[in-house]
Design an enzyme around this catalytic site. Structure first.
Site, PDB file in Angstrom:
ATOM      1  N   TYR A   1      68.259  29.886  34.875  1.00 23.77           N
ATOM      2  CA  TYR A   1      67.299  30.085  35.968  1.00 23.77           C
ATOM      3  C   TYR A   1      66.469  31.331  35.704  1.00 23.77           C
ATOM      4  CZ  TYR A   1      70.428  33.759  37.815  1.00 23.77           C
ATOM      5  OH  TYR A   1      71.204  34.891  37.957  1.00 23.77           O
ATOM      6  N   CYS A   2      65.274  31.366  36.317  1.00 24.86           N
ATOM      7  CA  CYS A   2      64.461  32.583  36.362  1.00 24.86           C
ATOM      8  C   CYS A   2      64.268  32.932  37.832  1.00 24.86           C
ATOM      9  CB  CYS A   2      63.133  32.401  35.628  1.00 24.86           C
ATOM     10  SG  CYS A   2      62.012  31.194  36.388  1.00 24.86           S
ATOM     11  N   PHE A   3      63.239  33.664  38.181  1.00 25.00           N
ATOM     12  CA  PHE A   3      63.129  34.105  39.565  1.00 25.00           C
ATOM     13  C   PHE A   3      62.788  32.958  40.516  1.00 25.00           C
ATOM     14  CE2 PHE A   3      60.795  36.024  43.190  1.00 25.00           C
ATOM     15  CZ  PHE A   3      61.862  36.730  43.721  1.00 25.00           C
TER      16      PHE A   3
ATOM     17  N   TYR B   1      66.251  31.829  41.144  1.00 25.49           N
ATOM     18  CA  TYR B   1      67.022  32.847  41.869  1.00 25.49           C
ATOM     19  C   TYR B   1      66.618  32.931  43.340  1.00 25.49           C
ATOM     20  CZ  TYR B   1      68.405  37.460  43.528  1.00 25.49           C
ATOM     21  OH  TYR B   1      68.907  38.487  44.291  1.00 25.49           O
TER      22      TYR B   1
END
Length: 376
Positions: free
Chosen positions: A102-104, A132
């Site tokens: 995952y990223c932001f 996130y």
């Protein structure tokens, strides 16, 4: 391939509840600064962009727009740098084939990471939709809604009663001090730092979800104030605990002194020494600083006379410990702090909770009572 198509056909995870209940390993491709502010249990950080990349690309985006920022990102994450980052993702994916990344926001960074990993290794590693931000929001929602499904029982008792030790023998329990990495008192600081507030809340939410998913709605918690060290319990959760039935565990004073001596002196000294890689001198110095700093926190509440007495006892015990390597001289200090400082505060606090008190007894009697309530 256009940016809109990057990662388009690669797997996506949308069921956040199952994701957290399963404990699937998580690969965080955000920058380290973001990761250290808050992440999730069972997560490793292997960023697409490091902190310097993130700052430079963010500045470029503000000044020149998205296209220029993406071009700069491609330039900075290329060649050997790109190869090293892909290699880290590949190693994680092979070690954790059931994991996700995952990223932001679940957007461009995670899609690019997915695509680069697939192009280099053929591994189709799933990413979390919403990233996130959505995962964090989901867990915060759990902290708002799950407390109403709980039937908490609160374990109380004077400082040094061994409540945490007892709690760990009960499967239907959650150790809040363990999650917070703090013993919940002025002397409760652990050698290792507490987690961030975000990480504390994330772990608590996941633990509550898992207990309820296992059918354990009746749970035992230790009697805590709103603050555990520098961390605070979420408002809805704390309110639920503060209204719950209270079980009081009574332990003789001599036994409480022994437990406190073991935890706050012997165990902490060993932990500080281990933190300094077995260097006993460095461990002793850190341990001394911890004791004196903890005593300073309660100086005002102790008052001048009692503080001076406790300070002298502590200095004498540390001098003797440094000379002989033995810690027994701390017994008198532990007894003084326990009986003259903590007990009056505890007695006052428990006097305000009498309407919630449902049982009082020895540890064995408390266990029998809890068993009769179906708590094991």
């Amino acid at each position: 391939m256009s940016l809109k198509e990057v990662g388009k056909d690669l797997p996506l995870v949308e069921d956040l509840r199952s994701l957290f209940l399963s404990g699937r390993p998580l690969l965080d491709v955000r920058a380290p600064v973001e990761f250290h502010e808050g992440a999730f249990p069972n997560t490793r950080n292997h960023p697409l962009m490091d902190d310097a990349d993130r700052e430079a690309i963010g500045t470029c985006y503000k000044q020149q727009g998205q296209d220029a920022a993406i071009a700069l990102g491609m330039q900075r994450v290329s060649g050997d740098i790109k190869d090293a980052r892909v290699a880290a993702w590949a190693a994680f994916a092979r070690e954790h084939p059931d994991g996700v990344l995952y990223c932001f926001r679940g957007g461009l960074r995670s899609r690019i990471s997915q695509q680069l990993l697939y192009e280099s290794t053929g591994i189709q590693y799933p990413r979390v939709k919403g990233g996130y931000k959505l995962m964090r929001r989901f867990l915060l929602q759990q902290l708002e809604t799950l407390p109403s499904q709980l039937q908490p029982i609160i374990l109380s008792g004077g400082t040094g009663s061994g409540k945490t030790i007892f709690l760990k023998t009960i499967s239907q329990s959650i150790d809040l001090e363990g999650i917070a990495n703090h013993r919940g008192s002025a002397f409760g600081t652990q050698p290792n730092q507490q987690p961030t507030q975000i990480n504390f809340e994330n772990q608590l939410a996941i633990d509550l979800m898992r207990k309820l998913d296992q059918g354990q709605s009746t749970l035992l918690f230790e009697d805590e104030s709103r603050m555990i060290g520098s961390l605070h319990l979420p408002e809805t959760f704390f309110k639920r605990l503060s209204e719950a039935p209270l079980v009081l565990m009574q332990v003789p004073n001599d036994e409480r002194v022994e437990i406190s001596y073991q935890e706050y002196v012997v165990d902490n000294l060993q932990a500080f020494t281990a933190l300094h890689h077995g260097d006993e001198a460095a461990g002793f110095a850190a341990f001394s600083q911890y004791l004196l700093g903890s005593l300073a926190k309660i100086q005002r509440r102790l008052g001048g006379v009692r503080y001076q007495k406790a300070h002298r006892m502590m200095q004498d015990a540390l001098i003797q410990q440094k000379r002989t390597g033995k810690t027994e001289a701390h017994y008198d200090l532990v007894r003084f702090i326990l009986l003259d400082y903590y007990d009056p505060m505890y007695n006052y606090q428990i006097s305000k909770k009498q309407d919630r008190l449902v049982f009082t007894g020895s540890p064995a009697e408390v266990r029998d009572y809890l068993n009769s309530m179906g708590i094991r």
